[in-house]
Design an enzyme around this catalytic site. Sequence first.
Site, short mmCIF file in Angstrom:
data_model
loop_
_atom_site.label_atom_id
_atom_site.label_comp_id
_atom_site.label_asym_id
_atom_site.label_seq_id
_atom_site.Cartn_x
_atom_site.Cartn_y
_atom_site.Cartn_z
N CYS A 155 -25.01 -5.52 -13.03
CA CYS A 155 -23.62 -5.13 -13.24
C CYS A 155 -23.46 -4.02 -14.28
CB CYS A 155 -22.79 -6.35 -13.63
SG CYS A 155 -23.32 -7.15 -15.18
N HIS A 201 -20.48 -9.92 -17.78
CA HIS A 201 -20.26 -9.07 -16.60
C HIS A 201 -19.53 -7.79 -16.98
CE1 HIS A 201 -20.29 -8.38 -12.33
NE2 HIS A 201 -18.97 -8.18 -12.30
N ASN A 213 -18.13 -3.50 -8.39
CA ASN A 213 -19.17 -4.03 -9.27
C ASN A 213 -20.41 -4.47 -8.52
OD1 ASN A 213 -17.96 -7.43 -9.77
ND2 ASN A 213 -17.82 -6.15 -8.00
#
Length: 241
Positions: A155, A201, A213
């Site tokens: 990510c 994240h 993402n």
Amino acid sequence: MSIARKTVSFMTALVAAGTLFVATAPVASAEDAEVATSSRSFPKVTTVRKDLFAESTSTSVDQDADWGGIEALDVPQTKSQAEKDAEAAAQAAAEAERAAQQQAAAASRSQSRESLTTTTTTPSGTGGAAVAQYALQFRGYPYVYGGNTPAGWDCSGFVQYVFSQFGVSLPRTSGAMMSVGSPVGSLAEAQPGDILASPGHAAIYIGNGMVMNAMTAGSGTDTASVSWVFSGGGYAIRRVI
């Protein structure tokens, strides 16, 4: 007279001889007493002799017994050497085929990655909207933990790579991205190209409550809603462009 004496003498000798014969009749000696003979008699057996081997191998049971017959016995089956060799050969062939399939799948993934990396475009602007538009072209790219290139990224590696194409250097981890640029007060104020980051994240906001993402190895790189990706809240919105 002489004749009479001779006769008496002869008779006397004859009687004496007879007496001697009677006196020397056989008598059992000590040696004879040691020799004895005997005999034993056994009762007559009237019982019918049975075949013990047949009895020991018999599996017959009473008609109403619940012991099962020979067909119900769980007897381990042994295999011949030829059968064992055939099974080993079949197993080796199956393993070889599985290895070939895995190799082909790996080659396919490699070709797919090469194809993906050769179809990327360069940024067509300098603002946040251009960042969001550029990020969207990587939909379907692979997720690889620790990576930060189109061949595979996680990510924060994805966010770092996208912004690097606009000349912006970002830290490697999502937690560190929570403090880059300037803060945005709420999702309602967020604009395409803003960074949404939490300790676990990081994503690029593309508008309408959605982000672009890199998610998991199974999901790859794709769009998702902010409420789903950051379901627990606790994220920061940062603007760097």
